[in-house]
Structure formats: C-alpha cells, structure tokens
Scaffold this active site. Structure first.
Site, PDB file in Angstrom:
ATOM      1  CD  GLU A  44      -3.664  -6.353   3.794  1.00  0.00           C
ATOM      2  OE1 GLU A  44      -2.841  -5.433   3.929  1.00  0.00           O
ATOM      3  OE2 GLU A  44      -3.824  -6.944   2.704  1.00  0.00           O
ATOM      4  CD  GLU A  92      -2.932  -1.146   2.290  1.00  0.00           C
ATOM      5  OE1 GLU A  92      -4.144  -0.889   2.163  1.00  0.00           O
ATOM      6  OE2 GLU A  92      -2.429  -1.460   3.383  1.00  0.00           O
TER       7      GLU A  92
END
Length: 711
Positions: A140, A118
C-alpha cells in the site's frame, strides 16, 4: 453468492472458493464483503461445520482493494471521518473470523497482496503454495496509503516490529521461501497438496486463538520507546524516510506512527489508530496522484488503451535494428530477451559485431550478479545476427533506425533499408529530436513510418514514446504498440512536433537549471532544490549525462529549421555555447558542470563560481522548486494546446517514467489539476514578471477561467 462458492465436506470442513467472475483478479468489493460475511456466519453458527479453508478460484488469492474505488473516493471529496470508517466492515469481518471460535485456514494458491494478505493474517493458519508466481506483501505504501485492514497491527504482532517495518515501509513482496522465513506464512506445500493440508489443519486444531487475543500476549522484541530496537525502528527509520522522500510522500511517516502507537495498545484500539492514519492519507492528493497515474493509467497504457480498434494483432518475429551504438544495442538486447530474432546492422561488420559483444558482456555480468544459466545467455545471443548486409532485412516485419541524429545519415539508411524490406514492413525511427513527418518524407511508405523512441538505458527504462507522423496509419500505430507490449514496456502515444513530448519537457527542465546558473543562483541550491522537489536528478547533473555538445546540436538544428524564437532555447543558449567553447561537455569529457575524477565521486566544478559568480541574495528553495516544476507543467499544457498530447495519461506517464518527474505529483498535468488551474495560472504570471517564458497562453487562461481540468 456471486463472488464465492461455499461447500462443506463429509468431515465438516467448509471450503470457501473466492472467485469474482467479472474481474480478472480477486479484489475487495462491497458485494464480496457481503458474501464473505454471510459465509463466515454460516460457518460459525452451523454446528455441523468444524472450520473453514479460504482459497481462490483464480491463479492468485486476492490483490487487495480496488484502486479505482479509492481514487473515486478522493474525487468525491471523502471526509477524514468517512475515510476512517471506510474499512470498518472488513475489519469487523476479520475480527469475527479470528474470534469466532472455529479454525480458519488461508490456503494461498498465488499472490496475496494488500487486503488479501490482511485477510490471511486474520486467519489462524496460513499455507502458501510453493511455486514461482506466488508472493505475499503489503504494498500500500507504493500508492501513498497504508494497510488499513489491520496490516499495520497484525504483522508487527506476528513477526515483531523490527522485522515488520521494512516490509510496510517499502511495500516489499516476498517469495514463498522468504515469507516462510519471515514467519508470515506457516507452511509451504506443492500446489496440489494445498487444500488437503489446509483441511487437515482445520480438523487437528478445533479451538485456535490468535496470539494477540491471548491474555498476557507481548510482541516479540517489544514495542514502544523502551523496546531495545526503538532507536533503530523509529528514530533511524524516520531519518532515512525523510531523507529518501524529502517529506513529499506522507505514507511512510504515517506507517511509522501507526505502528509505534498501535503496538502499545490493545488490538481493537490499535485498529482505530490505523484507521485514523489511513484517513489522513486517503484525503491527501498524493495517494490519488500515485494511484491514478502509476497504477490505473499505467495499467491502461500497458493494456494498450491507445491502440486503434478492429486491427489484427501483429506478432513481430524478426526485427532489424539499424545502428549498433548505445541505443541500437539496447533495443536489440531487449528485443532478443522478448524472443524476437534481431538483425543488428551497422555500416561495417566490425561495428555490428562490437555491438553484439557489448550485449554479450552485459548479459554475462547480469547472469553473474543474479544467477542463471549460461544456456539462457547463449540462447538470447543466438537470436541476434550482427551484419552489414542490408539483404538480411528481407524477412523483417519491423525495422528501427538508431543511427546518428543527422537527417542526411538517416536518409541514407532509410533508402538502403527500404530496398530490401517487405512491402508490409513498418519503418520506425528512434530519433529524439528530428520530426517524424520530415523523416517520413524520405520514405517510400510514409503511412508505415512511425517514431518509436526508447530511453537510455533501454534495458532499465520502462517507457517508450510512440510518435505519429502526419501520414502514419492507424494500422501502423496498432502494430507499433503490439511491439512495445511484446517488450513489456509502457507506451505513450504523441503527435509529431519538434522534440515531440518528452524531449520538450526535458529541455524545459535542463534549460531552466542553466538559466538559473547564469542568473547567479548557486549551483548547489539549484541541484538540492531539485532533489527536494522529488526530481530524479538535478538539471545540471542530468545535462552532464546527456552532454552539452548534443544540446548545441539540438539548438543549432532548431535555428536552422527556423523554429519560433521561444523554441530555440534562447535562455539556455549562452551557457550551452560557453561550455562547448570550454570543451566541458559533461561526463564523456571528464567534466561539465560537475567534475568526474577517475576513481572518485563526482562533484560540482569549482570553476562555476568564476564563470557565474553567485549573487549576494539567493532565492528561497520554494522559488527554485516552483520554477523547475512549473516550467515542465506549463510546457506539458502547451503540448495539449498544440495537439501534441491528446490524452493527459500520456503526458503524465511520459514525464514520470521517462524523465523522472516527481511521482507524488502524478505527473505535470495532474500536478496542475491538484493545484487548481486558476492558482497555477496565477503563479505562472508571477514568475513571468521576471521570466517571460512562464507567461501562460490565452488558451490556458481561458481554460482556468472555465475550471476545465486536464482530467
């Protein structure tokens, strides 16, 4: 700055080297976010700095958030509003990087996962080192969460919604070539060129902008309900997710919602949508359970947390496997793959060579499917010596017997092997039913006798159950764990007991299924309820796989050993006996509870309705689910009470990795903690009113009254 180093070269290009000195890998911590924020502000405000390159001082880039921190947040009762703001500082930092007016390049020297990717997506350019250990991804979902640092919004905007969703929903990790093809990274370069290429890009692009910050930007392929792919991306994916997860895992649906809603909004509003769904997931026990058991506790086990301290590590270079049947062959195969010389011994040379040939065929089949060289296969096979000669054991540090589950047969091989083994060698049994302490009585070295219980198929199953006999020494335990680590498998440590831990839990599960069948509960209802609960296989189906004649042998042995009536599996005995009489023993005879037609798909045997007529009124699905889950959890608690389990971590890892207990629960003991001990005990009492085996012990009732969790 203790988490990174900032330097500026003569051309005005800043280099940020991320290196958390107290961590083996880089992760996001409050200190790191503070240091990176200060570094970014210096870069953006100093006129002599033209831009920056971000890289890592470790082998990987950044692995993401610290899962222990997220588990602690749940334990401390994080509110949805607090959870929604948990990554506000990181998101503000990422927006500052991409909108500050100066170029930032992510020089990815290894794995960039979760928050690490990210951060890279917030940079204007991404260059990845092209080497085998490098990969990128947003995993995730595998811990019950979603990417909360803009991942659900930047990735779809970068590569399109339809291409991004599979990566987000499955947590796929991409190798360098795959990442480049997907458009997640912009360049692949050799590691030695990584920093110079990144530095040149900064100098050549003084005023970059992220695509989504340019007026008029639209996502390739479109977004929202009118996009051509909307039916595939959202309706079809939702159906597939619900079928796969049975709604036990909320993260995939939350990801779909975050992408669907967020990609129709301006970027900063989209981040708020992402935060809202992340908050819901962090406040859900499923995420806590997955993180605690399958990542934190598995990591502890893999690092040999249960290994006694102060004992020199033993590197097993030569292993003997006694018995070239299915389990012996599997153990020999994984040991040879780990670089160990293996003596594969059976009662005659033909049987031993047949076992080695099975390994050769399996390796060749795998090579043909995955690619690879014949030389690698030949090298692995060269490490296996097939023999009937016990004198070949004279230089082995460890021997594992994997012969028939009969005490007399094991006694013979133990005696013959010990005539040739070095005095220092460890003797291990792969038995799944016979008590280790009893087998150790047959040995001349009971302190060096231990159980090392593998699961079938050995090459695929990650768990190994290590069983301590009454006289097993700490050094023997330490060295057995060293061996398991060498195989790259996850060990649990349990104390001796009939059935140890995993076999007890497994039998409680299949016995409950057989008892339900005898009660007249429809077999399809039993099997489908198990799948809806998230169990790997229905109790009737898995019994067919392990065979009903084996179950009869185990029951007969329990009776012969004089075990307590509750340990003799009395509620399943009639079904086991009946199917043995019928000769329907499972898959190996072509039929048990299921039919196994040649060339066709297995299906429930139509004759079940005649043997056990379904009763007119069938129970609710939730009652079936409760019985299947609660009986295993209750048996796990009994194992704690009896001292078979001394660490809750072992129970939960064993049940999930070895038996297919639902991952969303975190394992049977964490399942109890999540429900609460008092509600769990109360539900057990309700079930016990019809099925006495559910009656909780006085010990468990008292534990519930004290509110004493297993963790």
């Amino acid at each position: 700055m203790s988490t990174l180093n900032l330097s500026v070269d003569s051309d005005g290009v800043a280099l940020i080297v991320i290196d958390l000195i107290d961590r083996p890998i880089n992760v996001f911590t409050p200190e790191f976010v503070n240091d990176l924020s200060q570094a970014v502000e210096q870069i953006l405000t100093r006129e002599n700095i033209k831009g920056a390159v971000l890289t890592s001082g470790k082998q990987g880039f950044i692995a993401g958030a610290d899962l222990k921190d997220l588990v602690n947040a749940y334990e401390q009762g994080v509110s949805p509003s607090d959870a929604a703001t948990r990554f506000n500082r990181e998101n503000a930092l990422f927006r500052r990087i991409e909108t500050g007016g100066k170029p930032f390049v992510a020089a990815l020297n290894g794995q960039a996962l979760g928050g690490g990717l990210e951060l890279a997506l917030a940079c204007h350019h991404r260059i990845l080192a092209n080497h085998p250990k490098a990969s990128v991804g947003l995993p995730e979902v595998t811990v019950g969460l979603l990417a909360a640092g803009g991942g659900t919004q930047r990735l779809p905007r970068l590569i399109g919604v339809e291409k991004a969703l599979p990566l987000l929903l499955e947590g796929t990790l991409l190798k360098p070539e795959q990442a480049l093809e997907a458009g997640i990274v912009d360049e692949l370069v050799p590691l030695f060129e990584l920093l110079e290429k990144s530095r040149q890009w900064v100098l050549e692009h003084p005023h970059p902008q992220q695509p989504w910050d340019i007026k008029g930007f639209t996502i390739a392929g479109g977004s929202g309900p009118l996009a051509e792919h909307a039916g595939r991306s959202f309706a079809a994916n939702m159906a597939q997710v619900r079928k796969r997860t049975q709604d036990n895992y909320p993260a995939p649906l939350a990801i779909l919602s975050a992408v669907y809603e967020g990609t129709q909004l301006p970027f900063d509003l989209a981040l708020q949508v992402e935060a809202k769904y992340f908050a819901q997931l962090l406040a859900n026990p499923v995420a806590r359970n997955l993180m605690r058991t399958l990542f934190i506790n598995k990591g502890r086990a893999d690092k040999l947390a249960r290994r006694p301290q102060g004992i020199t590590q033993l590197h097993i270079s030569r292993l003997a496997v006694l018995g070239a049947g299915m389990m012996g062959v599997g153990i020999a195969r994984v040991a040879a793959a780990a670089g160990i010389q293996v003596v594969l011994l059976d009662s005659n040379l033909q049987a031993a060579e047949r076992g080695k040939e099975q390994i050769a065929q399996a390796l060749e089949k795998e090579r043909a499917r995955r690619g690879g060289s014949h030389d690698a296969v030949d090298a692995q096979l060269a490490r296996i010596l097939a023999t009937e000669d016990y004198s070949q054991l004279s230089h082995c540090e460890l021997v594992i017997e994997a012969v028939f589950e009969e005490r007399t047969v094991k006694a013979q091989v133990i005696q013959r092997a010990e005539e040739h083994l070095p005095a220092s060698a460890i003797f291990a049994s792969n038995t799944s039913t016979l008590p280790i302490s009893g087998l150790a009585e047959l040995s001349q070295r009971p302190t060096q006798f231990i159980g090392i219980h593998f699961f079938s198929p050995v090459e695929r199953m990650p768990l190994v159950e290590v069983i301590l006999g009454k006289e097993t020494s700490k050094a023997t335990l330490a060295h057995a764990l060293d061996f398991v680590a060498l195989l790259r498998k996850t060990p649990i440590v349990v104390n001796d007991s009939p059935g140890f831990y995993t076999s007890r839990i497994f039998c409680s599960y299949i016995d409950e299924g057989m008892a339900m069948l005898a009660e007249g509960i429809a077999p399809a209802l039993i099997e489908n309820s198990a799948r809806m609960a998230g169990l790997a296989t229905g109790p009737l189906a898995v019994t067919d796989e392990v065979s009903l004649d084996l179950q009869k042998k185990v029951v007969d042995q329990a009776i012969a050993d004089g075990l307590a009536p509750e340990r003799q599996r009395q509620h399943a005995q009639p079904v086991i006996s009946r199917f043995n009489t019928l000769g329907r023993l499972g898959r190996k005879t072509g039929g048990g509870f299921y039919e196994f037609p040649v060339g066709g798909r297995k299906h429930l045997w139509s004759g079940l309705a005649e043997l056990y007529p379904p009763r007119a009124e069938q129970p609710e699905v939730q009652e079936i689910i409760d019985r299947l889950l609660y009986i295993q959890a209750l048996e796990s608690a009994r194992c704690v009470e009896e001292g078979v389990i001394t660490d809750a971590m072992d129970a939960d890892l064993g049940a999930i990795l070895g038996l297919g207990f639902p991952g969303w629960t975190g394992g049977p003991l964490l399942f109890i903690d999540t429900l609460g001990l008092a509600p769990f005990v109360e539900r057990c009492k309700q079930l016990a009113s019809h099925h006495p085996r559910f009656q909780p012990s006085a010990w468990l009732i008292q534990r519930a009254a004290l509110g004493k969790n297993f963790y």
